[in-house]
Design a protein around this motif. Structure first.
Motif, PDB file in Angstrom:
ATOM      1  N   ALA A   3      -2.743   8.764 -19.793  1.00 51.59           N
ATOM      2  CA  ALA A   3      -3.252   8.212 -19.064  1.00 51.59           C
ATOM      3  C   ALA A   3      -4.470   7.559 -19.406  1.00 51.59           C
ATOM      4  O   ALA A   3      -5.103   6.630 -18.997  1.00 51.59           O
ATOM      5  CB  ALA A   3      -3.656   8.908 -17.511  1.00 51.59           C
ATOM      6  N   ARG A   4      -5.344   8.241 -20.414  1.00 57.04           N
ATOM      7  CA  ARG A   4      -6.511   7.931 -20.842  1.00 57.04           C
ATOM      8  C   ARG A   4      -6.227   6.465 -21.826  1.00 57.04           C
ATOM      9  O   ARG A   4      -7.303   5.685 -21.847  1.00 57.04           O
ATOM     10  CB  ARG A   4      -6.866   8.898 -22.096  1.00 57.04           C
ATOM     11  CG  ARG A   4      -8.334   8.758 -22.296  1.00 57.04           C
ATOM     12  CD  ARG A   4      -9.224   9.154 -21.091  1.00 57.04           C
ATOM     13  NE  ARG A   4     -10.408   8.663 -21.309  1.00 57.04           N
ATOM     14  CZ  ARG A   4     -11.297   8.120 -20.341  1.00 57.04           C
ATOM     15  NH1 ARG A   4     -10.972   8.130 -19.099  1.00 57.04           N
ATOM     16  NH2 ARG A   4     -12.492   7.900 -20.556  1.00 57.04           N
ATOM     17  N   ALA A   5      -5.172   6.208 -22.359  1.00 54.18           N
ATOM     18  CA  ALA A   5      -4.573   5.111 -22.812  1.00 54.18           C
ATOM     19  C   ALA A   5      -4.897   3.855 -21.754  1.00 54.18           C
ATOM     20  O   ALA A   5      -5.384   2.888 -22.176  1.00 54.18           O
ATOM     21  CB  ALA A   5      -3.410   4.920 -23.414  1.00 54.18           C
ATOM     22  N   VAL A  65      -5.562  21.765 -14.649  1.00 57.63           N
ATOM     23  CA  VAL A  65      -6.636  21.239 -15.354  1.00 57.63           C
ATOM     24  C   VAL A  65      -7.533  21.996 -15.333  1.00 57.63           C
ATOM     25  O   VAL A  65      -8.215  22.269 -16.446  1.00 57.63           O
ATOM     26  CB  VAL A  65      -7.082  19.914 -14.874  1.00 57.63           C
ATOM     27  CG1 VAL A  65      -8.364  19.378 -15.266  1.00 57.63           C
ATOM     28  CG2 VAL A  65      -5.927  18.641 -14.862  1.00 57.63           C
ATOM     29  N   ASN A  66      -7.959  22.964 -14.264  1.00 60.34           N
ATOM     30  CA  ASN A  66      -9.174  23.665 -14.116  1.00 60.34           C
ATOM     31  C   ASN A  66      -8.777  25.090 -15.230  1.00 60.34           C
ATOM     32  O   ASN A  66      -9.576  25.450 -15.897  1.00 60.34           O
ATOM     33  CB  ASN A  66      -9.667  24.199 -12.875  1.00 60.34           C
ATOM     34  CG  ASN A  66     -10.200  23.003 -12.240  1.00 60.34           C
ATOM     35  OD1 ASN A  66     -10.952  22.278 -12.777  1.00 60.34           O
ATOM     36  ND2 ASN A  66      -9.754  22.932 -10.878  1.00 60.34           N
ATOM     37  N   PHE A  70      -9.421  21.254 -19.088  1.00 58.95           N
ATOM     38  CA  PHE A  70      -9.298  19.842 -19.597  1.00 58.95           C
ATOM     39  C   PHE A  70     -10.507  19.352 -19.002  1.00 58.95           C
ATOM     40  O   PHE A  70     -11.219  19.420 -17.995  1.00 58.95           O
ATOM     41  CB  PHE A  70      -7.975  19.374 -19.252  1.00 58.95           C
ATOM     42  CG  PHE A  70      -6.798  19.727 -20.004  1.00 58.95           C
ATOM     43  CD1 PHE A  70      -6.922  19.950 -21.158  1.00 58.95           C
ATOM     44  CD2 PHE A  70      -5.750  19.570 -19.122  1.00 58.95           C
ATOM     45  CE1 PHE A  70      -5.862  20.510 -21.719  1.00 58.95           C
ATOM     46  CE2 PHE A  70      -4.506  20.105 -19.840  1.00 58.95           C
ATOM     47  CZ  PHE A  70      -4.439  20.443 -21.095  1.00 58.95           C
ATOM     48  N   LEU A  71     -11.028  18.063 -19.871  1.00 58.59           N
ATOM     49  CA  LEU A  71     -12.093  17.440 -19.350  1.00 58.59           C
ATOM     50  C   LEU A  71     -11.382  15.916 -19.233  1.00 58.59           C
ATOM     51  O   LEU A  71     -10.699  15.511 -19.927  1.00 58.59           O
ATOM     52  CB  LEU A  71     -13.126  17.299 -20.682  1.00 58.59           C
ATOM     53  CG  LEU A  71     -14.190  16.291 -20.247  1.00 58.59           C
ATOM     54  CD1 LEU A  71     -15.023  16.845 -19.351  1.00 58.59           C
ATOM     55  CD2 LEU A  71     -14.909  16.102 -21.707  1.00 58.59           C
ATOM     56  N   ILE A  72     -11.592  15.483 -17.893  1.00 50.90           N
ATOM     57  CA  ILE A  72     -11.014  14.232 -17.576  1.00 50.90           C
ATOM     58  C   ILE A  72     -12.424  13.226 -17.292  1.00 50.90           C
ATOM     59  O   ILE A  72     -13.115  13.429 -16.395  1.00 50.90           O
ATOM     60  CB  ILE A  72     -10.284  14.166 -16.085  1.00 50.90           C
ATOM     61  CG1 ILE A  72      -9.184  15.333 -16.444  1.00 50.90           C
ATOM     62  CG2 ILE A  72      -9.986  12.817 -15.647  1.00 50.90           C
ATOM     63  CD1 ILE A  72      -8.264  15.324 -15.177  1.00 50.90           C
ATOM     64  N   SER A  73     -12.699  12.274 -18.275  1.00 48.92           N
ATOM     65  CA  SER A  73     -13.853  11.661 -18.373  1.00 48.92           C
ATOM     66  C   SER A  73     -13.625  10.318 -17.446  1.00 48.92           C
ATOM     67  O   SER A  73     -12.442   9.607 -17.684  1.00 48.92           O
ATOM     68  CB  SER A  73     -14.305  11.302 -19.792  1.00 48.92           C
ATOM     69  OG  SER A  73     -14.491  12.495 -20.295  1.00 48.92           O
ATOM     70  N   ALA A  74     -14.791  10.020 -17.053  1.00 46.86           N
ATOM     71  CA  ALA A  74     -14.822   8.537 -16.286  1.00 46.86           C
ATOM     72  C   ALA A  74     -15.135   7.642 -17.513  1.00 46.86           C
ATOM     73  O   ALA A  74     -15.735   7.957 -18.538  1.00 46.86           O
ATOM     74  CB  ALA A  74     -15.649   8.657 -15.293  1.00 46.86           C
ATOM     75  N   PRO A  75     -15.031   6.211 -17.237  1.00 45.21           N
ATOM     76  CA  PRO A  75     -14.276   5.607 -16.259  1.00 45.21           C
ATOM     77  C   PRO A  75     -13.014   5.745 -16.091  1.00 45.21           C
ATOM     78  O   PRO A  75     -12.372   5.861 -17.188  1.00 45.21           O
ATOM     79  CB  PRO A  75     -15.063   4.123 -16.407  1.00 45.21           C
ATOM     80  CG  PRO A  75     -15.086   4.131 -17.936  1.00 45.21           C
ATOM     81  CD  PRO A  75     -15.518   5.661 -18.375  1.00 45.21           C
ATOM     82  N   PRO A  93     -11.772  14.054  -8.111  1.00 43.63           N
ATOM     83  CA  PRO A  93     -12.437  15.110  -8.026  1.00 43.63           C
ATOM     84  C   PRO A  93     -12.600  15.752  -9.298  1.00 43.63           C
ATOM     85  O   PRO A  93     -13.246  16.907  -9.360  1.00 43.63           O
ATOM     86  CB  PRO A  93     -11.697  15.874  -7.000  1.00 43.63           C
ATOM     87  CG  PRO A  93     -10.525  14.880  -6.452  1.00 43.63           C
ATOM     88  CD  PRO A  93     -10.142  13.838  -7.540  1.00 43.63           C
ATOM     89  N   LEU A  94     -11.942  15.926 -10.025  1.00 43.95           N
ATOM     90  CA  LEU A  94     -12.121  16.515 -11.489  1.00 43.95           C
ATOM     91  C   LEU A  94     -12.972  15.588 -12.610  1.00 43.95           C
ATOM     92  O   LEU A  94     -12.948  16.193 -13.675  1.00 43.95           O
ATOM     93  CB  LEU A  94     -10.437  16.970 -12.269  1.00 43.95           C
ATOM     94  CG  LEU A  94      -9.613  17.433 -11.416  1.00 43.95           C
ATOM     95  CD1 LEU A  94      -8.408  17.451 -11.691  1.00 43.95           C
ATOM     96  CD2 LEU A  94      -9.968  19.019 -11.021  1.00 43.95           C
TER      97      LEU A  94
END
Length: 122
Positions: A3-5, A65-66, A70-75, A93-94
């Motif tokens: 999803a990061r892609a 994830v918690n 894992f780190l889910i970075s914005a944007p 929320p993460l």
């Protein structure tokens, strides 16, 4: 994670175009477009398995994830993620704000490209 892609597609393509590398820009754009399908398939299977086990898919995702830290970075590219079957309640929320990155020293080739760009714009 794939999803990061979806999130980085626009910036990556623009970066290659800035350096006049249209071939790489097209390749990265194609790869990122294909990732949407991969995320869609993964989300479909994940939701199927959660339903089979009577689990709330969003809650289970947050738990995983918690637990794995894992780190889910914005944007986030919300439209692309939504089209891939990943609604915002899964990741927002993460999310952690993106951190500024240290500027890396340019290579000699990058310096020459930058100089040429500056000359063209004058």
């Amino acid at each position: 994670h794939e999803a990061r892609a979806l999130d980085s597609r626009t910036k990556l393509v623009a970066k290659f175009k800035t350096h006049r590398d249209e071939i790489s820009a097209k390749i990265v754009d194609k790869i990122c477009e294909e990732e949407r399908g991969h995320v869609h398939i993964g989300m479909r299977w994940y939701k199927f398995l959660c339903e089979r086990e009577s689990l709330n898919p969003v809650e289970k995702f947050h738990e995983i994830v918690n637990r794995l830290n894992f780190l889910i970075s914005a944007p986030h590219a919300e439209d692309a993620r939504e089209q891939a079957g990943m609604p915002p309640e899964f990741y927002k929320p993460l999310a952690h704000p993106s951190r500024p990155r240290k500027k890396q020293k340019q290579s000699k080739k990058e310096e020459k490209i930058q100089e040429a760009d500056n000359k063209d714009s004058v």
